[in-house]
Design a protein around this motif. Structure first.
Motif, PDB file in Angstrom:
ATOM      1  N   GLN A   1       0.840  -1.295   0.010  1.00  0.00           N
ATOM      2  CA  GLN A   1       0.230   0.337   0.021  1.00  0.00           C
ATOM      3  C   GLN A   1       0.868   1.248   0.025  1.00  0.00           C
ATOM      4  O   GLN A   1       0.589   1.842  -0.164  1.00  0.00           O
TER       5      GLN A   1
ATOM      6  N   VAL B   1       2.046   1.601  -4.139  1.00  0.00           N
ATOM      7  CA  VAL B   1       0.818   2.519  -4.230  1.00  0.00           C
ATOM      8  C   VAL B   1       0.483   3.926  -4.109  1.00  0.00           C
ATOM      9  O   VAL B   1       0.559   4.555  -5.044  1.00  0.00           O
ATOM     10  N   THR B   2       0.885   4.083  -2.912  1.00  0.00           N
ATOM     11  CA  THR B   2       0.654   5.729  -3.106  1.00  0.00           C
ATOM     12  C   THR B   2       1.887   6.304  -3.081  1.00  0.00           C
ATOM     13  O   THR B   2       1.185   7.851  -3.436  1.00  0.00           O
TER      14      THR B   2
ATOM     15  N   ALA C   1       3.290   5.353  -5.511  1.00  0.00           N
ATOM     16  CA  ALA C   1       2.923   5.324  -7.282  1.00  0.00           C
ATOM     17  C   ALA C   1       1.656   6.758  -7.884  1.00  0.00           C
ATOM     18  O   ALA C   1       1.820   7.512  -8.755  1.00  0.00           O
ATOM     19  N   ARG C   2       0.825   6.811  -6.629  1.00  0.00           N
ATOM     20  CA  ARG C   2      -0.058   8.302  -7.244  1.00  0.00           C
ATOM     21  C   ARG C   2       0.518   9.242  -7.354  1.00  0.00           C
ATOM     22  O   ARG C   2      -0.177   9.802  -7.385  1.00  0.00           O
ATOM     23  N   ARG C   3       1.139   9.639  -5.890  1.00  0.00           N
ATOM     24  CA  ARG C   3       2.139  11.143  -6.080  1.00  0.00           C
ATOM     25  C   ARG C   3       2.792  11.310  -7.009  1.00  0.00           C
ATOM     26  O   ARG C   3       2.814  12.739  -7.661  1.00  0.00           O
TER      27      ARG C   3
ATOM     28  N   MET D   1       2.067   9.740  -9.936  1.00  0.00           N
ATOM     29  CA  MET D   1       1.244   9.707 -11.882  1.00  0.00           C
ATOM     30  C   MET D   1       0.934  10.912 -12.083  1.00  0.00           C
ATOM     31  O   MET D   1       0.067  11.792 -11.175  1.00  0.00           O
ATOM     32  N   THR D   2       0.738  10.541 -13.359  1.00  0.00           N
ATOM     33  CA  THR D   2      -0.026  12.188 -13.683  1.00  0.00           C
ATOM     34  C   THR D   2      -1.580  11.925 -14.619  1.00  0.00           C
ATOM     35  O   THR D   2      -1.537  12.593 -15.330  1.00  0.00           O
TER      36      THR D   2
ATOM     37  N   SER E   1      -5.095   9.985 -15.268  1.00  0.00           N
ATOM     38  CA  SER E   1      -6.831  10.246 -14.786  1.00  0.00           C
ATOM     39  C   SER E   1      -7.455   8.567 -15.132  1.00  0.00           C
ATOM     40  O   SER E   1      -8.811   8.513 -15.386  1.00  0.00           O
TER      41      SER E   1
ATOM     42  N   GLU F   1      -8.326   5.240 -15.299  1.00  0.00           N
ATOM     43  CA  GLU F   1      -8.222   4.072 -14.732  1.00  0.00           C
ATOM     44  C   GLU F   1      -7.236   2.282 -15.026  1.00  0.00           C
ATOM     45  O   GLU F   1      -7.569   2.080 -13.750  1.00  0.00           O
TER      46      GLU F   1
ATOM     47  N   SER G   1      -3.990   3.745 -14.145  1.00  0.00           N
ATOM     48  CA  SER G   1      -3.592   3.821 -12.308  1.00  0.00           C
ATOM     49  C   SER G   1      -3.135   1.976 -12.005  1.00  0.00           C
ATOM     50  O   SER G   1      -2.418   1.814 -11.320  1.00  0.00           O
TER      51      SER G   1
ATOM     52  N   GLU H   1       0.378   0.829 -10.521  1.00  0.00           N
ATOM     53  CA  GLU H   1       0.089   0.118  -9.218  1.00  0.00           C
ATOM     54  C   GLU H   1       0.166  -0.794  -8.643  1.00  0.00           C
ATOM     55  O   GLU H   1       1.301  -1.477  -8.485  1.00  0.00           O
TER      56      GLU H   1
END
Length: 270
Positions: free
Chosen positions: A149, A152-153, A155-157, A159-160, A162, A164, A167, A171
């Motif tokens: 997790q 994943v957190t 990676a989300r920071r 990523m640019t 939207s 699905e 992502s 992830e």
């Protein structure tokens, strides 16, 4: 997890087009979840790849385990994969992984056609580049002390997107790389998506440049033939003498003079 075999290695595969119209990020996600269960359970892997068990028995076992617990399409896909003969246990897991990626690609394809597939490939490659150009980021994702997790957190920071599908695949690659480097795995994901993208690209090779009206007529004819809005790329090859060659995915329509002459020569020599 892999064992020795004299047979050439190849992951198991299914015809994703059978289920493509129903493809969604959720089904792709469920396939990854099923993969985790298979990877973590040696007894299950052996049961699903045991060559002494009939193919229909292995498929039925999948339905017994998963019916009502996962989307019926995900269950059907895994059952078909398990019904195929595998030389190694790893083949089943790799087959589920590749199919999950292709379902994500088909989901993007349903949403936006070739443009969505191009974006998916571009975003995977972009994130792969982020990993490869930062030792700090690489270390963060390879740190065995960090939870899935937490990765994943992070990676989300970074990523640019939207999307699905983008992502989901990024992830997955950073949190559960299955023994691979996340960047290398993202490269494989991009290659698999790009393979599907080829189905939307018609590569036209002609002996002489086409006029704009000729290109448009060819586009309309190919779109009717394949039932989709194809992206045309053109290349001039004087060695064709005349006519043209069209390639869509692995299918080739060769109407060149050179090809017809070669066929004639083969008939004469026969």
């Amino acid at each position: 997890m892999a064992e020795a075999s004299n047979e050439p290695y190849r992951p198991l595969s299914v015809d994703v087009d059978r289920w493509a119209s129903a493809a969604s990020p959720e089904i792709a996600h469920q396939l990854f979840e099923i993969l985790d269960i298979v990877d973590e359970n040696g007894a299950l892997r052996r049961a699903l790849t045991d060559p002494s068990r009939p193919a229909e028995n292995r498929a039925r076992f999948v339905h017994t385990l998963l019916d009502g617990r996962a989307h019926e399409v995900a269950v059907d896909v895994v059952a078909e994969l398990a019904s195929q003969r595998s030389a190694t246990e790893r083949q089943l897991g790799d087959g589920i992984e590749r199919t999950a990626v292709l379902f994500a690609a088909a989901s993007a394809e349903n949403r936006g056609g070739v443009n969505a597939l191009e974006t998916l490939v571009d975003e995977l490659i972009r994130f792969k580049s982020v990993l490869e150009h930062s030792t700090e980021v690489q270390n963060a994702f390879s740190d065995s002390r960090a939870s899935a997790q937490a990765k994943v957190t992070l990676a989300r920071r970074l990523m640019t997107t939207s999307s699905e599908e983008v992502s989901l695949l990024i992830e997955r690659a950073v949190s559960e790389p299955r023994g691979a480097l996340p960047g290398r795995l993202l490269g494989h994901f991009a290659e698999w998506v790009a393979d599907r993208q080829q189905r939307w690209i018609a590569r036209i090779t002609t002996a002489r440049p086409l006029r704009e009206d000729q290109t448009e007529k060819l586009r309309q004819g190919l779109n009717r033939l394949y039932g989709r809005d194809l992206k045309l790329t053109t290349e001039v090859d004087p060695s064709l003498v005349g006519g043209l060659r069209v390639q869509v995915g692995e299918e080739v329509i060769d109407g060149s003079v050179t090809h017809r002459l070669e066929q004639l020569q083969q008939r004469i020599a026969a």
